[in-house]
Design a protein around this motif. Structure first.
Motif, PDB file in Angstrom:
ATOM      1  N   ASN A  36       0.198  40.228 -52.005  1.00 22.16           N
ATOM      2  CA  ASN A  36       1.113  39.529 -52.633  1.00 22.16           C
ATOM      3  C   ASN A  36       0.237  38.157 -52.732  1.00 22.16           C
ATOM      4  N   VAL A  37       1.067  37.297 -53.370  1.00 17.38           N
ATOM      5  CA  VAL A  37       0.305  35.503 -53.480  1.00 17.38           C
ATOM      6  C   VAL A  37      -0.445  35.318 -52.536  1.00 17.38           C
ATOM      7  N   LEU A  38       0.501  35.165 -51.113  1.00 15.69           N
ATOM      8  CA  LEU A  38      -0.121  34.580 -49.722  1.00 15.69           C
ATOM      9  C   LEU A  38      -1.573  35.416 -49.552  1.00 15.69           C
ATOM     10  N   GLU A  39      -1.205  36.779 -49.394  1.00 16.85           N
ATOM     11  CA  GLU A  39      -2.313  37.683 -49.079  1.00 16.85           C
ATOM     12  C   GLU A  39      -3.614  37.489 -50.193  1.00 16.85           C
ATOM     13  N   ASN A  40      -3.395  37.426 -51.316  1.00 16.73           N
ATOM     14  CA  ASN A  40      -4.482  36.790 -52.370  1.00 16.73           C
ATOM     15  C   ASN A  40      -5.125  35.693 -51.772  1.00 16.73           C
ATOM     16  N   LEU A  41      -4.377  34.715 -51.602  1.00 16.59           N
ATOM     17  CA  LEU A  41      -4.995  33.437 -51.237  1.00 16.59           C
ATOM     18  C   LEU A  41      -5.633  33.479 -49.804  1.00 16.59           C
ATOM     19  N   LYS A  42      -4.986  34.242 -48.786  1.00 13.16           N
ATOM     20  CA  LYS A  42      -5.762  34.544 -47.470  1.00 13.16           C
ATOM     21  C   LYS A  42      -7.195  35.155 -47.721  1.00 13.16           C
ATOM     22  N   PHE A  43      -7.257  36.146 -48.655  1.00 14.68           N
ATOM     23  CA  PHE A  43      -8.426  36.919 -49.024  1.00 14.68           C
ATOM     24  C   PHE A  43      -9.529  36.008 -49.187  1.00 14.68           C
ATOM     25  N   ALA A  44      -9.280  34.985 -49.962  1.00 19.58           N
ATOM     26  CA  ALA A  44     -10.470  33.863 -50.228  1.00 19.58           C
ATOM     27  C   ALA A  44     -10.598  33.065 -49.031  1.00 19.58           C
ATOM     28  N   ALA A  45      -9.616  32.386 -48.191  1.00 21.70           N
ATOM     29  CA  ALA A  45      -9.841  31.603 -47.102  1.00 21.70           C
ATOM     30  C   ALA A  45     -10.278  32.420 -46.263  1.00 21.70           C
ATOM     31  N   LYS A  46     -10.060  33.593 -45.557  1.00 17.31           N
ATOM     32  CA  LYS A  46     -10.826  34.245 -44.788  1.00 17.31           C
ATOM     33  C   LYS A  46     -12.154  34.590 -44.670  1.00 17.31           C
TER      34      LYS A  46
END
Lengths: 367, 226
Positions: free
Chosen positions: A93-103
């Motif tokens: 989802n949107v949040l997980e897409n963003l976390k993919f990058a942040a991680k």
């Protein structure tokens, strides 16, 4: 930050040859028509093209050098890329897409929530990718690229599939992000209007070669003379200080110089623009007309005294270049008229004329 | 132990081991084929697909020869393990891996080809390494194809007969699998026991295939949002 480009890419039936150092300040636009090599250039910088001969370096870091067999992989370049088709991961989802990058960001400095807020995604975080509109998808892609905290952000026609409203919103967002994060951006587009609104510098590509590089207004004016305007809509590109957002009659006022103002439709006071700030705008050459006497009895609000500095004729079309203002602060304007009008008015180099254009002819896509 | 129960255990052991080996070998092979652009690609694809059209006895016959101590593969195996390869549990696992290979490689190759490069490039631009991209992008997106590949590989191995008979023989607890036990019952005119095994295989296969379709069905939530 400087990007040194000295390389050649040979793809099927297409060659891109570039030898140019680009000083990365603010947003640098890359303009060209389909097949000019814009996306290939971006992919080469990103590390997604392997068949490169030559060198690409970002400051003192060599990204690729075919002589010394140096090739830094895309995932190790710390360069972000926002694709035309967003390329969000469909299983997240949107949040997980963003976390993919942040991680995967090794040296996190940006605040995760601040980026979400900046890209206006607060209410979209738990949505599935399929539920987003085109503009929302591109905002997620932009936020995701920012959260990887790249040193350079590449944008490959991120607005091409969006409607006008979504385009304007994302362009404003890009300018806002650039101002707040001071992140250098390379922005590829085939729309000069978009580039004119947001870019500080412009690199023009044609058939795999650099046609021009420099300040945005200078290069756009240079393009007016290229291929007799078939390359672009001939225009006058301006950045002028705002004198008034609304003069009480539905018009905003820009200051061309001490003596001359330019009127355009009022700018929304909630747009974030303030008096004194520079406003980016353009006037198409076809929207300006010429009068030999001052048109005081006309409804047209903008009439500027100018001096003809160039007359370019091609077939029945004439491009007049006229300069306004005194020696220290002059501004070139470009006017399209027919050869018939030129003959009728007997226009000559050095002649004083009045340029006239409606307020509505002064275009600004962002505000 | 009941000989049929022993055959069932041998079958499940063989099929499970074969499936694991097939996933370990088949995944990189499918990835390689999906990204290969050489003209030799069709030759490798043809070799992988060969068991689909080849009579199992032909494959079994050549494997039997290769596994015998007179030939290099059999010799090497015997030197390494001290045991004969032909007519062993290992032989039927190797035979099953080769025989069921296309059932695992083809769905995976198709899934990898459909996935293409765009999302992997996006992953790379966000700092994900190739292995990271495989486990966090490729695997979750192609999960359905992995389930299909594993299930088909497993089911096809359970149903094997010709290859196993040729290279494994009929050794209880070692190479006697359900399909061979069924054949034994029919040969001995013990149709009651044959029925039990046949029905078990039939219903087991049905349950397995229905489970694949159930698992691969888009979830209700996803359907609602579209």
């Amino acid at each position: 930050m400087a990007l040194k480009l000295n390389f050649q890419v040979n793809l099927n039936r297409f060659d891109l040859t570039i030898n140019q150092t680009v000083n990365l300040q603010g947003i640098t636009g890359i303009f060209g028509h389909s097949g000019s090599g814009k996306s290939t250039l971006l992919r080469a910088i990103a590390g997604l093209e392997n068949a490169i001969r030559g060198e690409i370096a970002l400051d003192d870091i060599c990204l690729i050098n075919s002589d010394s067999n140096t090739f830094i992989k895309a995932e190790q370049r710390h360069i972000g890329l926002v694709f035309q088709d967003s390329r969000l991961f469909p299983h997240l989802n949107v949040l997980e897409n963003l976390k993919f990058a942040a991680k995967r960001c090794q040296n996190r400095q940006l605040d995760f929530n601040e980026i979400i807020h900046l890209t206006e995604l607060d209410s979209q975080l738990h949505k599935h990718i399929d539920e987003l509109s085109g503009g929302q998808k591109q905002r997620v892609a932009l936020a995701r690229a920012l959260l990887a905290e790249p040193k350079l952000l590449l944008l490959d026609e991120p607005l091409s599939a969006l409607d006008r409203h979504a385009k304007t919103r994302l362009l404003k967002l890009m300018v806002n992000i650039q101002n707040q994060l001071a992140l250098p951006m390379l922005y590829v587009s085939h729309s000069l209007d978009e580039l004119q609104q947001v870019c500080d510098n412009l690199l023009v590509l044609s058939q795999g070669k650099v046609l021009a590089f420099g300040g945005i207004h200078h290069i756009i004016h240079q393009l007016n003379h290229t291929q007799s305007g078939e390359f672009i809509h001939q225009q006058t590109s301006l950045s002028l200080p705002i004198k008034s957002l609304n003069n009480g009659h539905g018009l905003a006022v820009l200051s061309l110089n001490e003596d001359t103002d330019i009127y355009l439709p009022a700018v929304n006071e909630n747009s974030g623009q303030i008096v004194g700030q520079l406003l980016r705008c353009f006037i198409l050459a076809q929207d300006i007309s010429i009068s030999l006497t001052e048109p005081l009895n006309s409804s047209i609000v903008n009439h500027l005294l100018a001096n003809i500095t160039a007359i370019d004729t091609k077939e029945n079309k004439v491009l007049i270049t006229a300069t306004c203002g005194r020696s220290q602060s002059t501004q070139e304007f470009f006017v399209n008229i027919s050869a018939f009008s030129q003959q009728k008015l007997a226009l000559q180099l050095g002649q004083n004329i009045y340029l006239q254009f409606k307020a509505g002819a002064v275009r600004t896509d962002l505000y | 132990m009941n000989p049929d129960l022993l055959a069932l255990i041998t079958t499940l052991k063989m099929a499970a081991l074969t499936t694991v080996i097939l996933l370990l070998i088949g995944t990189p092979l499918a990835w390689f084929l999906a990204n290969m652009q050489s003209r030799f690609k069709v030759i490798i694809e043809a070799i992988v697909a060969l068991p689909l059209v080849l009579p199992p006895t032909v494959l079994g016959f050549y494997l039997l020869i290769a596994f015998s101590p007179q030939y290099l593969p059999g010799q090497l195996w015997q030197q390494a393990t001290g045991q004969q390869l032909a007519f062993s549990f290992s032989a039927i696992v190797i035979g099953s891996v080769l025989y069921s290979m296309p059932f695992v490689v083809q769905p995976l190759q198709k899934a990898f080809e459909q996935l293409g490069k765009p999302l992997l490039e996006a992953g790379a631009m966000l700092g994900a390494s190739p292995m990271d991209r495989f486990f966090t992008i490729v695997l979750p997106i192609t999960k359905a194809s992995f389930i299909t590949a594993a299930s088909l590989g497993f089911a096809h191995t359970v149903g094997e007969f010709g290859v196993i008979l040729m290279i494994g023989g009929n050794i209880p607890g070692e190479t006697r699998v359900l399909s061979i036990a069924l054949f034994d019952h029919v040969e001995a005119f013990d149709y009651a026991k044959a029925h039990i095994l046949a029905i078990s295989l039939l219903s087991g296969s049905m349950v397995l295939l229905a489970s694949i379709y159930l698992l691969n069905r888009p979830s209700k939530n996803r359907l609602r949002t579209k």
